[in-house]
Design a protein around this motif. Structure first.
Motif, PDB file in Angstrom:
ATOM      1  N   LEU A  82       1.105  -1.303   0.428  1.00  0.00           N
ATOM      2  CA  LEU A  82       0.152   0.346  -0.333  1.00  0.00           C
ATOM      3  C   LEU A  82       0.619   1.404  -0.407  1.00  0.00           C
ATOM      4  N   ALA A  83       0.649   1.870  -1.052  1.00  0.00           N
ATOM      5  CA  ALA A  83       2.114   2.957  -1.524  1.00  0.00           C
ATOM      6  C   ALA A  83       0.918   4.160  -1.796  1.00  0.00           C
ATOM      7  N   LEU A  84       1.915   5.664  -1.500  1.00  0.00           N
ATOM      8  CA  LEU A  84       1.881   6.590  -2.775  1.00  0.00           C
ATOM      9  C   LEU A  84       2.066   6.466  -3.168  1.00  0.00           C
ATOM     10  N   PHE A  85       2.247   7.364  -4.640  1.00  0.00           N
ATOM     11  CA  PHE A  85       3.136   7.044  -5.732  1.00  0.00           C
ATOM     12  C   PHE A  85       3.708   8.771  -5.993  1.00  0.00           C
ATOM     13  N   ALA A  86       4.609   8.955  -6.190  1.00  0.00           N
ATOM     14  CA  ALA A  86       4.789  11.211  -6.508  1.00  0.00           C
ATOM     15  C   ALA A  86       4.371  10.547  -7.810  1.00  0.00           C
ATOM     16  N   ALA A  87       4.867   9.252  -8.441  1.00  0.00           N
ATOM     17  CA  ALA A  87       4.896   9.295 -10.123  1.00  0.00           C
ATOM     18  C   ALA A  87       4.400   8.166 -10.411  1.00  0.00           C
ATOM     19  N   ALA A  88       2.963   7.511 -11.295  1.00  0.00           N
ATOM     20  CA  ALA A  88       2.833   6.760 -12.054  1.00  0.00           C
ATOM     21  C   ALA A  88       4.183   5.871 -12.231  1.00  0.00           C
ATOM     22  N   PRO A  89       3.883   4.004 -11.657  1.00  0.00           N
ATOM     23  CA  PRO A  89       4.842   3.625 -11.337  1.00  0.00           C
ATOM     24  C   PRO A  89       4.822   3.038 -14.239  1.00  0.00           C
ATOM     25  N   MET A  90       5.938   3.014 -14.099  1.00  0.00           N
ATOM     26  CA  MET A  90       6.140   2.911 -15.421  1.00  0.00           C
ATOM     27  C   MET A  90       5.161   1.539 -16.259  1.00  0.00           C
ATOM     28  N   PRO A  91       4.946   0.927 -15.559  1.00  0.00           N
ATOM     29  CA  PRO A  91       3.315  -0.189 -16.960  1.00  0.00           C
ATOM     30  C   PRO A  91       2.234   0.640 -15.974  1.00  0.00           C
ATOM     31  N   LEU A  92       1.959   1.478 -15.641  1.00  0.00           N
ATOM     32  CA  LEU A  92       0.690   2.227 -15.648  1.00  0.00           C
ATOM     33  C   LEU A  92       0.605   3.276 -16.378  1.00  0.00           C
ATOM     34  N   LEU A  93       1.297   3.298 -17.074  1.00  0.00           N
ATOM     35  CA  LEU A  93       1.932   4.839 -18.329  1.00  0.00           C
ATOM     36  C   LEU A  93       0.459   4.507 -19.515  1.00  0.00           C
ATOM     37  N   PRO A  94       0.764   3.034 -19.850  1.00  0.00           N
ATOM     38  CA  PRO A  94      -0.097   3.505 -20.853  1.00  0.00           C
ATOM     39  C   PRO A  94      -1.465   3.371 -20.684  1.00  0.00           C
ATOM     40  N   TYR A  95      -2.084   2.801 -19.478  1.00  0.00           N
ATOM     41  CA  TYR A  95      -3.566   3.178 -18.626  1.00  0.00           C
ATOM     42  C   TYR A  95      -4.165   4.743 -18.488  1.00  0.00           C
ATOM     43  N   LEU A  96      -3.385   5.426 -18.229  1.00  0.00           N
ATOM     44  CA  LEU A  96      -3.597   7.138 -18.023  1.00  0.00           C
ATOM     45  C   LEU A  96      -4.044   7.396 -19.133  1.00  0.00           C
ATOM     46  N   VAL A  97      -4.992   8.342 -18.787  1.00  0.00           N
ATOM     47  CA  VAL A  97      -5.211   9.380 -19.316  1.00  0.00           C
ATOM     48  C   VAL A  97      -4.918  11.020 -19.703  1.00  0.00           C
ATOM     49  N   SER A  98      -4.226  11.133 -20.263  1.00  0.00           N
ATOM     50  CA  SER A  98      -3.522  13.012 -19.891  1.00  0.00           C
ATOM     51  C   SER A  98      -4.787  13.431 -19.973  1.00  0.00           C
TER      52      SER A  98
END
Length: 96
Positions: free
Chosen positions: A79-95
């Motif tokens: 369980l963590a709070l990331f300052a930036a999205a982990p690389m494997p998640l980038l394709p699923y994020l929408v700008s």
């Protein structure tokens, strides 16, 4: 519940909660949720009523590819709070 605490403690005042559990969405969104028989539902309702803007929305499992990708991340994240999205998640994020 831990995720709500993390969001609150980090100053998030607008929160969109998506789950594929229709029962949870229904129980949290009814006007009588504050008197639900389930203590966890009542605790979540109390947290939601402390000045936040929260939306609890149902999303079909097949449409929630981001959550699926997060579940497949290395278990060391726990369980963590990331300052930036982990690389494997980038394709699923929408700008925006």
């Amino acid at each position: 519940m831990d995720l709500l605490v993390i969001a609150r403690d980090n100053g998030f005042d607008h929160l969109l909660i998506q789950t594929n559990c229709l029962e949870a969405v229904t129980r949290l969104n009814v006007p009588s949720a504050g008197s639900d028989v389930n203590a966890l539902v009542r605790a979540i309702v109390r947290m939601r009523n402390t000045g936040w803007i929260t939306i609890v929305r149902w999303i079909p499992r097949v449409e929630n590819k981001l959550a699926d990708a997060m579940a497949k991340l290395d278990a060391t994240y726990d369980l963590a709070l990331f300052a930036a999205a982990p690389m494997p998640l980038l394709p699923y994020l929408v700008s925006v």
